[in-house]
Design a protein around this motif. Structure first.
Motif, mmCIF file in Angstrom:
data_model
loop_
_atom_site.group_PDB
_atom_site.id
_atom_site.type_symbol
_atom_site.label_atom_id
_atom_site.label_comp_id
_atom_site.label_asym_id
_atom_site.label_seq_id
_atom_site.Cartn_x
_atom_site.Cartn_y
_atom_site.Cartn_z
ATOM 1 N N ASN A 23 0.830 -1.208 0.000
ATOM 2 C CA ASN A 23 0.000 0.000 0.000
ATOM 3 C C ASN A 23 0.862 1.256 0.000
ATOM 4 O O ASN A 23 0.408 2.332 0.373
ATOM 5 N N SER A 24 2.122 1.124 -0.440
ATOM 6 C CA SER A 24 3.017 2.273 -0.550
ATOM 7 C C SER A 24 2.498 3.233 -1.613
ATOM 8 O O SER A 24 1.640 2.877 -2.429
ATOM 9 N N THR A 25 3.028 4.430 -1.596
ATOM 10 C CA THR A 25 2.652 5.448 -2.573
ATOM 11 C C THR A 25 3.907 5.969 -3.263
ATOM 12 O O THR A 25 5.023 5.672 -2.854
ATOM 13 N N MET A 26 3.677 6.771 -4.278
ATOM 14 C CA MET A 26 4.768 7.444 -4.966
ATOM 15 C C MET A 26 4.344 8.887 -5.176
ATOM 16 O O MET A 26 3.215 9.143 -5.629
ATOM 17 N N GLY A 64 1.201 10.413 -1.442
ATOM 18 C CA GLY A 64 1.483 10.272 -2.864
ATOM 19 C C GLY A 64 0.321 9.558 -3.531
ATOM 20 O O GLY A 64 -0.819 9.643 -3.073
ATOM 21 N N TYR A 65 0.623 8.839 -4.584
ATOM 22 C CA TYR A 65 -0.394 8.137 -5.359
ATOM 23 C C TYR A 65 -0.109 6.642 -5.370
ATOM 24 O O TYR A 65 1.025 6.201 -5.268
ATOM 25 N N ARG A 66 -1.181 5.881 -5.518
ATOM 26 C CA ARG A 66 -1.110 4.441 -5.715
ATOM 27 C C ARG A 66 -2.341 4.040 -6.517
ATOM 28 O O ARG A 66 -3.307 4.803 -6.635
ATOM 29 N N VAL A 157 11.436 3.280 -8.989
ATOM 30 C CA VAL A 157 10.266 3.059 -8.128
ATOM 31 C C VAL A 157 10.726 2.725 -6.709
ATOM 32 O O VAL A 157 10.199 3.277 -5.729
ATOM 33 N N GLU A 158 11.703 1.866 -6.588
ATOM 34 C CA GLU A 158 12.205 1.476 -5.267
ATOM 35 C C GLU A 158 12.714 2.685 -4.477
ATOM 36 O O GLU A 158 12.448 2.820 -3.286
ATOM 37 N N ARG A 159 13.421 3.585 -5.158
ATOM 38 C CA ARG A 159 13.962 4.781 -4.489
ATOM 39 C C ARG A 159 12.882 5.767 -4.068
ATOM 40 O O ARG A 159 13.034 6.470 -3.083
ATOM 41 N N HIS A 160 11.802 5.847 -4.834
ATOM 42 C CA HIS A 160 10.814 6.912 -4.615
ATOM 43 C C HIS A 160 9.518 6.474 -3.950
ATOM 44 O O HIS A 160 8.704 7.323 -3.575
ATOM 45 N N GLN A 161 9.293 5.178 -3.803
ATOM 46 C CA GLN A 161 8.040 4.766 -3.163
ATOM 47 C C GLN A 161 8.097 5.083 -1.670
ATOM 48 O O GLN A 161 9.156 5.080 -1.072
ATOM 49 N N ARG A 162 6.933 5.360 -1.124
ATOM 50 C CA ARG A 162 6.807 5.720 0.281
ATOM 51 C C ARG A 162 5.927 4.696 0.984
ATOM 52 O O ARG A 162 4.722 4.634 0.727
ATOM 53 N N PRO A 163 6.526 3.914 1.870
ATOM 54 C CA PRO A 163 5.711 2.935 2.605
ATOM 55 C C PRO A 163 4.654 3.642 3.450
ATOM 56 O O PRO A 163 4.902 4.712 4.004
#
Length: 176
Positions: A23-26, A64-66, A157-163
């Protein structure tokens, strides 16, 4: 038929968000950066996708968005309609009734053949988009895209996703 550039941006952003874990966002700014787009330009399209319930916007500093639902449940038609609207691309103005020789309306009982052909073509085009799922696009890219581009996308994506903290009252659909 020419679709706006926002359709391309929207599909790419949705495909990118399909790779976000759990359920992380970007953040929208990261999505804009990943495609070299203006954040304000992209925000308009992300808001349209959110209004259409394709994306979910999470507020706050870690927001962010998901995807709002699984990539298997999002079609390219869903995205195109969210950005371009539901109206047909071709709108018949009945110009056959204009010009120097104006006939009575009774001369135009049969529907305009140009309009019928254009609406048929758009129907076929929309049917193909309705059959193509976002997950199909993502899987094809993973399987057939240049491995360097795929690895770079995954790393971005790995660097910028927000858990996000889990919300036990809300079930988040599985992502592909």
């Amino acid at each position: 038929m020419k679709l706006g550039e926002g359709v391309e941006a929207a599909i790419h952003c949705a495909a990118t968000l399909a790779s976000v874990a759990g359920n992380s966002t970007m953040p929208g700014a990261a999505l804009a950066e990943s495609f070299g787009l203006s954040p304000s330009y992209l925000l308009k399209h992300l808001n349209q996708l959110t209004a259409a319930r394709i994306l979910e916007s999470v507020p706050g500093p870690a927001g962010g968005y998901r995807l709002a639902r699984a990539a298997e449940r999002i079609t390219l038609l869903d995205i195109v309609l969210a950005i371009e609207g539901r109206e047909p691309a071709f709108r018949c103005g009945e110009i056959r009734r204009n010009g120097p020789v104006k006939l009575d309306a009774s001369a135009y009982i049969k529907p305009c053949g140009v309009n019928a052909a254009m609406l048929w073509a758009e129907s076929a085009y929309r049917a193909v988009l309705a059959e193509t799922r976002l997950s199909d696009i993502v899987a094809e890219y993973a399987a057939e895209g240049d491995p360097r581009a795929f690895a770079a996308s995954c790393a971005f994506v790995e660097r910028h996703q927000r858990p996000q903290k889990s919300n036990p009252t809300k079930q988040t659909p599985a992502r592909s």
